[in-house]
Design a protein around this motif. Structure first.
Motif, PDB file in Angstrom:
ATOM      1  N   THR A  58       1.347   2.947   3.538  1.00  0.00           N
ATOM      2  CA  THR A  58       2.379   2.073   2.988  1.00  0.00           C
ATOM      3  C   THR A  58       1.918   1.413   1.696  1.00  0.00           C
ATOM      4  O   THR A  58       2.708   1.235   0.764  1.00  0.00           O
ATOM      5  CB  THR A  58       2.763   0.994   4.017  1.00  0.00           C
ATOM      6  N   SER A  59       0.627   1.053   1.627  1.00  0.00           N
ATOM      7  CA  SER A  59       0.131   0.396   0.413  1.00  0.00           C
ATOM      8  C   SER A  59       0.276   1.308  -0.798  1.00  0.00           C
ATOM      9  O   SER A  59       0.597   0.854  -1.902  1.00  0.00           O
ATOM     10  CB  SER A  59      -1.332  -0.029   0.597  1.00  0.00           C
ATOM     11  N   VAL A  62       4.237   1.659  -1.496  1.00  0.00           N
ATOM     12  CA  VAL A  62       4.776   0.428  -2.080  1.00  0.00           C
ATOM     13  C   VAL A  62       4.257   0.234  -3.500  1.00  0.00           C
ATOM     14  O   VAL A  62       5.014  -0.122  -4.421  1.00  0.00           O
ATOM     15  CB  VAL A  62       4.422  -0.786  -1.194  1.00  0.00           C
ATOM     16  N   SER A  63       2.959   0.470  -3.704  1.00  0.00           N
ATOM     17  CA  SER A  63       2.367   0.279  -5.034  1.00  0.00           C
ATOM     18  C   SER A  63       2.996   1.221  -6.059  1.00  0.00           C
ATOM     19  O   SER A  63       3.257   0.831  -7.201  1.00  0.00           O
ATOM     20  CB  SER A  63       0.856   0.516  -4.980  1.00  0.00           C
ATOM     21  N   LEU A  66       7.475   0.714  -5.838  1.00  0.00           N
ATOM     22  CA  LEU A  66       8.019  -0.612  -6.154  1.00  0.00           C
ATOM     23  C   LEU A  66       7.337  -1.276  -7.339  1.00  0.00           C
ATOM     24  O   LEU A  66       7.952  -2.086  -8.037  1.00  0.00           O
ATOM     25  CB  LEU A  66       7.912  -1.530  -4.929  1.00  0.00           C
ATOM     26  N   HIS A  67       6.050  -0.946  -7.568  1.00  0.00           N
ATOM     27  CA  HIS A  67       5.303  -1.666  -8.601  1.00  0.00           C
ATOM     28  C   HIS A  67       4.713  -0.763  -9.673  1.00  0.00           C
ATOM     29  O   HIS A  67       4.126  -1.269 -10.632  1.00  0.00           O
ATOM     30  CB  HIS A  67       4.197  -2.500  -7.952  1.00  0.00           C
ATOM     31  N   VAL A 194       5.171  -2.474   7.243  1.00  0.00           N
ATOM     32  CA  VAL A 194       5.675  -2.312   5.876  1.00  0.00           C
ATOM     33  C   VAL A 194       5.872  -3.676   5.220  1.00  0.00           C
ATOM     34  O   VAL A 194       5.490  -3.899   4.069  1.00  0.00           O
ATOM     35  CB  VAL A 194       6.991  -1.512   5.865  1.00  0.00           C
ATOM     36  N   GLU A 198       3.681  -5.121   1.992  1.00  0.00           N
ATOM     37  CA  GLU A 198       4.341  -5.552   0.750  1.00  0.00           C
ATOM     38  C   GLU A 198       3.890  -6.958   0.366  1.00  0.00           C
ATOM     39  O   GLU A 198       3.656  -7.254  -0.814  1.00  0.00           O
ATOM     40  CB  GLU A 198       5.860  -5.510   0.922  1.00  0.00           C
ATOM     41  N   VAL A 201       0.410  -6.567  -1.177  1.00  0.00           N
ATOM     42  CA  VAL A 201       0.473  -6.015  -2.532  1.00  0.00           C
ATOM     43  C   VAL A 201       0.955  -7.067  -3.525  1.00  0.00           C
ATOM     44  O   VAL A 201       0.413  -7.212  -4.628  1.00  0.00           O
ATOM     45  CB  VAL A 201       1.377  -4.768  -2.564  1.00  0.00           C
ATOM     46  N   GLN A 202       1.991  -7.825  -3.139  1.00  0.00           N
ATOM     47  CA  GLN A 202       2.486  -8.895  -4.003  1.00  0.00           C
ATOM     48  C   GLN A 202       1.394  -9.930  -4.249  1.00  0.00           C
ATOM     49  O   GLN A 202       1.247 -10.445  -5.366  1.00  0.00           O
ATOM     50  CB  GLN A 202       3.707  -9.563  -3.348  1.00  0.00           C
TER      51      GLN A 202
END
Length: 339
Positions: A58-59, A62-63, A66-67, A194, A198, A201-202
């Protein structure tokens, strides 16, 4: 400094969510493994490992999606692998008063995992050879979707080997497991993970903005430790129950999944299917992971048991890793050009 404390709070919240969800995930995975009659090593190396590796996967997702930060995702994967191979066995051995291994763990799981490290590093190297991009501090490895298929193909071989063990195993009858309910618990745990990842990561991105430390460093440390909590839960509980081989197999299977599946998935998902990876950062990190893996192999092979002094030595080696990252961040050492 204003944004520093909210970032720390967000990291703690994300860690707590991943911890709780990881415990639920471990319980459901164990019951499903027993229900389907899988050997203990396969339960640890495949079922529990894939489930507990979901935060790392997931990391990356998401990275990237989303980023747009692939280096953060890869940093989390490599940092998690270092944490898994050093901290989890060490802590499990201390909690369980020693940790027993067996020949399947030492000669199959560990050595296949070492092959996974070598193949991923080879994939990074092929990205430099066939698409070199000189940068100020070294080279960039250009990873493409065809290159991502190399580690994924090796993981397919790993699953084939595990399937042969399942076919040779005479499983005991288990009648008191509600499979549908356990799959529901498993799915709910994955959703919660998840959300927790997130948040981590944020937090890493906020810490980068607040302190000016590259996101890859936070991936190697904060996100890596947070996403490794499910692996810790699985392995420590197995060790406390006297199931040393399952505990160690989960660590090795999780790392194998992270390196051969999670990293390539990030490449496959990124728009355009091409990722530029800082080769100068990746190689020293993979080098330390190789050293950590050799250390793990040596201490588990001696009498096929991880005793207290050996466990402390693994934890001490992880302390060396964290100290090294601090020195790199402060500019005292300069062995990792990308930091």
């Amino acid at each position: 400094m204003v944004s520093l404390f909210p970032a720390i709070g967000l990291a703690l919240v994300g860690t707590a969510v991943v911890w709780v969800a990881g415990g639920r995930l471990e319980s459901a995975s164990e019951r499903l493994g027993a229900h389907y009659g899988l050997p203990a090593v396969v339960q640890g190396a495949v079922i529990a490992a894939v489930g507990s590796s979901f935060p790392e996967l997931t990391s990356v997702v998401v990275s990237v999606l989303l980023h747009g930060d692939f280096d953060l995702g890869v940093g989390a994967i490599v940092g998690s692998a270092v944490f898994n191979i050093l901290v989890i066995p060490g802590w499990s051995a201390l909690r369980g008063r020693g940790l027993r291994a067996d020949r399947d763990v030492v000669y199959k799981e560990t050595q296949f995992y070492m092959l996974a490290v070598a193949v991923l590093l080879l994939t990074f190297s092929l990205g430099v050879i066939y698409a070199p991009q000189p940068v100020a501090n070294g080279l960039t490895s250009t990873l493409t979707r065809p290159l991502a298929l190399i580690p994924l193909g090796l993981y397919a071989v790993y699953l084939f080997i595990q399937s042969q063990d399942v076919s040779d195993f005479d499983a005991p009858e288990v009648d008191d497991v509600n499979a549908a309910r356990q799959w529901l618990f498993l799915a709910g745990s994955l959703v919660a993970i998840v959300v927790g990842v997130e948040a981590l990561v944020q937090a890493a991105l906020s810490l980068e903005a607040a302190l000016g430390v590259p996101s890859a460093v936070w991936g190697l440390t904060v996100v890596a430790a947070g996403t490794s909590l499910p692996d810790t839960v699985v392995s420590v509980r197995a060790a406390e129950a006297g199931r040393g081989p399952t505990s160690l197999a989960n660590v090795l299977g999780s790392n194998t999944f992270d390196l051969l599946v999670a990293v390539p998935v990030g490449v496959l998902l990124v728009p355009g299917g091409t990722v530029a990876l800082d080769f100068g950062t990746a190689v020293p990190m993979m080098g330390f992971l190789t050293v950590a893996t050799i250390g793990f192999l040596v201490v588990t092979r001696t009498d096929l048991e991880l005793d207290r002094p050996e466990a402390i030595s693994l934890l001490g080696l992880y302390g060396v890793f964290i100290g090294w990252m601090v020195l790199e961040t402060l500019g005292v050492t300069a062995l990792v050009p990308g930091i």
